[in-house]
Design a protein around this motif. Structure first.
Motif: not given
Length: 376
Positions: A263-267, A318-320, A330-337, A340-342
């Motif tokens: 089960l992949l939990q997406e939020l 975010n799908g990546l 990962v922190h860079k990807v989140i900050r660049a969002a 909302p970040v999935a």
């Protein structure tokens, strides 16, 4: 007293005065009361033996096998020594009532032995972590439609009647009562299929029943499905055959199916605010390193959503895909969002399954996990 005479001499004249002409339910109710009196009487072998056993069982570590053996032995003893007496209460219908009387004896023994120690039994039956793990999986699957479970002819009512009957199991106290309610719930599935005409050309087959039953198990509100299964397996009736045994097996199949899913939990969280999650890099094997949740800050977004746990593996942002990435990446990807970040998580024990066979992943839609806004 009259009661003492009846216990010491089951065929005493006192029972010749029992009213005749009763219907089956009245006769069986009388037998149930008699069996109950025998089991609690300080003058009967059954009463003294069960009392001594219960005193002993509280003084040592509970062994389910010992409890089961004692209950089976007590049932067999009563069937052997008391059946002729109980059959006498039925008059000419003794043969017809034999199976019903045996079931009554089984239930009364459960009431006498199991009820006083049921809390202790529940504590040792299933580890809490295992129950919670299955409960979390069931919760993730509750938003899935019938087709997801392989139901070829979906029920317009969503098997609501069967789900209600399954949920009612928690209202039953003894294993035998829970087993009986399980049979009711399963037969309700067949009834719903017939009434709604889901399979007009033939009766509902086993291949059709199992997916429907899994759906009902997922949707019902039984507090601890794993505990229920273990209880029914640990305390079977003297003769565990027929539809009751089949439906218990179906319950085992349903649980195994749910446990086998990845089960992949997406939020979705607010990327403009601190998420409240700390990650660490863990080597699953020589070729795979993943980002594992090392801590969840109290009162943070991650804590408030209730779906991120220590030990979960971050799969995508975010799908990546982020496996083999560093924490800084990962922190860079989140900050660049910038909004909302999935995030998608999976338990670490399922990581290899995800990478080896993406088709086995059951992704939970983000619509079932309400986004956390900056106002919350």
């Amino acid at each position: 007293t009259c009661m003492e005479r009846s216990l010491s001499d089951p065929m005493s004249p006192d029972h010749d005065d029992l009213p005749r002409g009763k219907d089956d339910s009245d006769i069986l109710a009388d037998i149930a009361r008699e069996a109950q009196l025998i089991l609690v009487s300080p003058y009967s072998p059954e009463g003294t033996t069960s009392e001594n056993f219960l005193k002993t069982i509280h003084r040592k570590t509970l062994c389910l096998q010992s409890v089961r053996r004692f209950m089976e032995g007590l049932m067999e003893y009563m069937v052997t020594t008391r059946m002729h007496y109980f059959c006498a209460l039925c008059g000419d219908d003794s043969k017809r009532h034999f199976d019903a009387i045996a079931a009554i004896i089984s239930e009364q023994v459960e009431e006498r032995v199991f009820s006083p120690i049921h809390k202790v039994v529940y504590q040792v039956l299933v580890p809490k972590a295992d129950s919670k793990a299955l409960r979390d999986r069931l919760e993730l699957l509750q938003g899935r439609k019938q087709a997801y479970f392989g139901i070829n002819s979906p029920s317009p009512s969503g098997y609501a009647a069967a789900i209600a009957a399954m949920t009612a199991i928690d209202g039953q106290s003894l294993p035998s009562f829970k087993r009986r309610q399980l049979v009711v719930a399963c037969n309700t599935i067949y009834h719903v299929a017939a009434v709604e005409g889901l399979y007009p050309s033939a009766a509902m087959s086993a291949d059709d029943f199992i997916p429907a039953f899994i759906f009902v198990v997922v949707q019902c509100r039984v507090e601890d499905v794993l505990m229920l299964k273990e209880l029914l397996v640990a305390f079977p009736p003297v003769s565990d055959t027929g539809e009751a045994a089949y439906f218990v097996t179906c319950l085992e199949i349903a649980i195994e199916y749910v446990q086998s899913l990845v089960l992949l939990q997406e939020l979705e969280l607010d990327g403009d605010r601190p998420l409240g999650v700390e990650f660490s890099v863990v080597a699953v094997d020589e070729d795979l390193r993943v980002l594992v949740v090392a801590a969840v800050a109290p009162h943070s977004q991650a804590d408030a959503c209730g779906h991120i746990h220590i030990g979960d593996v971050l799969m995508t942002v975010n799908g990546l895909a982020v496996h083999d990435r560093t924490v800084a990446d990962v922190h860079k990807v989140i900050r660049a969002a910038q909004g909302p970040v999935a995030l998608a998580f999976v338990h670490i024990k399922d990581v290899k399954k995800v990478h080896s066979s993406v088709r086995n992943v059951a992704a939970v839609p983000t619509s079932h996990n309400r986004p956390i806004s900056t106002k919350e």
